[in-house]
Write an enzyme that holds these catalytic residues in place. Structure first.
Site: not given
Length: 757
Positions: A340, A172-173, A377-378, A83
């Protein structure tokens, strides 16, 4: 005929390995794509996940033409996942939004920036005047830069006067945050990625590390290849490419793993692997009622959790639970990693606590190679949201709105009356979009995220998006969310703006602006600044003329805090590959381990306070971490006769989030062009479903027509859908029940049924 588990792992592992060394899957095989061509190279940070990989951006004739890994960045050492390698193509996608638009008579019309911002300012002020500040809300992202979230924070909490400010990291966190706070006293990991090369055992739980965090997975693989004695234990309901390096895999029924963690703790104690001196010196034990327990009482609590009991609850063979416990206990150093699969649960905080329990019982924390390590996650969920205070109960610098001293400190720096910052937390994400449905929130500003697709039980919340005043600042158009917008504002994308990202290991890194934004796109922070000025807050916002102005002000709010970034000035960040906080001065190298020698906060503690202890959890009373005796609890919606399958969702290697970025890259779309539902071959045979059949997956919230992938990857009774595609929107199926502590929804398990279409 389906695909076997072994074949899938083999091919997926090859793809992951290829992606990590700067190659891509193209027709005809795996081919190298790097070639220098005299362009200018600029060091920056990748736009995906929370690892924080360093990249080099190749610019020629004012255009980004290549991205490669930064070999001098200690995180990825020149390697990128597939990616990141194609990130430059996202900039020039056909879906880039290049001019402001207002919906008029049901259709979007191009307008000037002045018209768009004046319209939003007028509408927001009308709502605020007629219905009060809490009728407005902001919903942001862990993909936004710290400076961008900081400006939103000041505008909504400090000037408008509402704490209705949330971001998708809540989804998510948040459970990891709750776990760190309740177990160790302060948010974010105590260790760093440096522990990977020092660990003897990895516990990967609720994490498909190979696909979701491929660069960290590669580091684990390299470490194990050099050190064959290194053991890897996986606890996950599915077989994934991560299994290629597993020594032991426990397959619990989705949502039923808490009993396993308790059983492991019981075995660790009974077989003598507990470090009782460490526990005595550095730990307190609490029951679920928050009352202290003795070690003997805790052992009695664990008596229920025999391997046999945990096996009955989870479906994992008792002997495998014993093996996992012994491997953890016998290892000199151990690193737990999760994401997650643990956090997105109605008891995600408890699950986080029970993982940390294993480290506190054995003393495997604070030492090189040992840490309880949440994977983010980000790219800026830590830096911009957790550290920057971008949730409804937070303020910058790990502060809380409920704390009067914290409100005063922030109000002083912001130059606003302290009464503007409300003492009561605003509405968390699910409550916020529920209030939008109910008309209690009448206007919302959505930045750098796509909630119409990413919210759990998504279709439930389209009503509010349709009925209320919605402003979307976005780099791409259309998205599932922009269709509901009244105003769409074009935001500058990565490489078109400068700012800072803070990644999983507490590292803040600078990103330069290397090209001009496409069309009329503008930097989100300056869009918010100009909106604030138009809303009547000129003196509060006109002083911000550069990104560095914003960052410098933010740094003053970190000074003296646990996440002190005082020494991370733009000047210094431009010279180095990031700094790990606390970094209290410009000559400080940054911090490898928290709570121990070398952590400036630990080093400055008076000797009489530390009492000779080598580790001191200074966020907790008496510096002692907490072992929690939590009950075991299954998912909110267990399977039953009517809905006999457990549905779980997740990522694939090639795509990310709601696909607004990776979906624009032809090479990635060729690799994985559409969504599918994985079903175990035995289940498929019983239902008469063949590979590539069209099937209907249904839950109590919705149904989805999708292609079946019959594959020996999920266990019997489990279905899996990757959630990236709007055309096959997995989140019309997921449940919006949430953890009462973290307010994070239970995306990872709900009851479903499946039939041939």
């Amino acid at each position: 005929m389906g695909v076997t588990r072994r074949e899938f792992i083999k091919t997926s592992a090859a793809a992951a390995a290829a992606a990590s060394i700067g190659t891509a899957l193209l027709p005809g095989g795996i081919k190298p794509l790097f070639a220098d061509s005299g362009m200018q190279w600029h060091k920056s940070v990748c736009r995906f996940c929370g690892v924080g990989c360093g990249v080099m951006i190749g610019v020629k004739n004012g255009k980004v033409v290549a991205v490669r890994g930064d070999k001098f960045n200690t995180i990825n050492k020149g390697h990128l996942c597939i990616k990141g390698f194609y990130l430059h193509k996202v900039i020039y996608s056909k879906t880039r939004l290049t001019h402001p638009m207002i919906k008029k008579n049901g259709k979007f019309e191009k307008v000037s920036w002045d018209e768009a911002l004046d319209f939003v300012a007028k509408k927001f002020n009308e709502i605020r005047k007629q219905h009060g500040p809490d009728a407005l809300a902001f919903y942001g992202s862990g993909q936004a830069e710290t400076e961008e979230t900081y400006m939103a924070n000041k505008l909504f909490k400090g000037c408008i006067g509402t704490n209705n400010m949330e971001g998708n990291p809540r989804l998510c966190m948040a459970s990891a945050v709750g776990g760190y706070l309740t177990s160790l006293g302060l948010d974010e990991p105590s260790g760093t990625y440096d522990d990977i090369e020092k660990a003897e055992l990895f516990l990967l739980i609720g994490s498909n590390t190979a696909e979701a965090h491929p660069i960290l997975f590669e580091r684990i693989v390299r470490h194990k290849a050099k050190n064959p004695n290194v053991k890897i234990v996986i606890i996950d309901p599915r077989t994934t490419p991560t299994d290629q390096v597993a020594d032991l895999h426990l397959f619990p029924k989705p949502g039923w793993d808490l009993a396993i963690l308790h059983a492991m703790a019981r075995i660790i104690i009974k077989e003598g692997y507990a470090d009782e001196q460490f526990i005595k010196d550095n730990v307190v034990i609490k029951g679920n009622d928050k009352k202290n327990m003795t070690f003997e009482q805790y052992k009695q609590f664990l008596e229920k959790y025999t391997p046999e009991y945990a096996s009955k609850i989870s479906g994992v063979p008792a002997e495998d639970i014993v093996k996992a416990a012994r491997l953890f206990g016998q290892a000199k150093t151990a690193m737990s990693m999760w994401t997650m699969g643990i956090n997105q649960r109605t008891r995600g905080v408890w699950a986080n606590n029970l993982i940390t329990n294993l480290h506190l019982l054995t003393g495997k924390i604070g030492k090189p190679g040992s840490d309880t390590f949440s994977l983010t996650g980000q790219p800026n969920a830590c830096g911009g949201v957790r550290e920057g205070g971008g949730l409804c109960h937070l303020l910058p610098g790990h502060r809380k709105v409920a704390n009067a001293k914290h409100r005063e400190e922030v109000a002083k720096v912001w130059g606003v009356p302290v009464k503007n910052i409300q003492p009561k937390p605003g509405k968390h994400t699910i409550a916020m979009f529920t209030a939008l449905n109910e008309g209690k929130i009448k206007g919302i500003y959505i930045m750098c995220t796509n909630p119409a697709q990413s919210l759990p039980n998504a279709s439930k919340y389209w009503k509010g998006l349709k009925e209320q005043f919605v402003v979307v600042a976005e780099s791409f158009f259309p998205t599932a969310t922009t269709q509901y917008a009244d105003v769409v504002l074009p935001a500058a994308f990565w490489a078109e703006k400068e700012g800072v990202y803070g990644c999983t290991e507490r590292r803040s890194q600078y990103m330069p602006k290397v090209i001009e934004p496409m069309g009329e796109a503008r930097w989100d922070a300056f869009i918010l600044r100009d909106l604030g000025i138009r809303m009547g807050f000129k003196k509060e916002f006109e002083k911000y003329q550069t990104a560095e102005d914003i960052w410098n002000e933010y740094l003053t709010l970190t000074k003296g805090r646990d996440m002190d970034l005082s020494g991370a000035t733009y000047r210094r960040l431009k010279e180095v590959r990031g700094l790990r906080w606390p970094v209290p001065s410009e000559d400080h190298p940054g911090t490898y381990k928290r709570y121990v020698k070398g952590d400036p906060i630990f080093d400055e503690l008076p000797a009489e306070k530390k009492k000779g202890r080598w580790i001191y959890f200074y966020g907790k009373p008496e510096g002692k971490a907490v072992i929690w005796a939590r009950p075991d609890k299954g998912p909110e919606e267990p399977t039953d006769d009517q809905y006999p399958f457990a549905l779980t969702t997740g990522r694939v290697l090639e795509h990310w989030h709601t696909n607004t970025m990776t979906g624009t890259v032809p090479e990635l779309n060729r690799a994985v062009p559409k969504a599918y539902v994985e079903i175990n071959p035995e289940d498929a045979k019983a239902l008469g479903i063949a590979n590539k059949d069209q099937v209907i997956v249904e839950t109590r919230r919705g149904k989805l027509k999708i292609e079946a992938r019959v594959i020996n990857r999920p266990e019997k009774g489990t279905l899996f859908i990757p959630w990236h595609w709007e055309e096959w929107m997995a989140n019309v199926l997921t449940i919006d029940a949430f953890d009462p502590g973290s307010k994070e929804p239970e995306y990872k398990v709900c009851a479903a049924r499946i039939k041939k279409a």
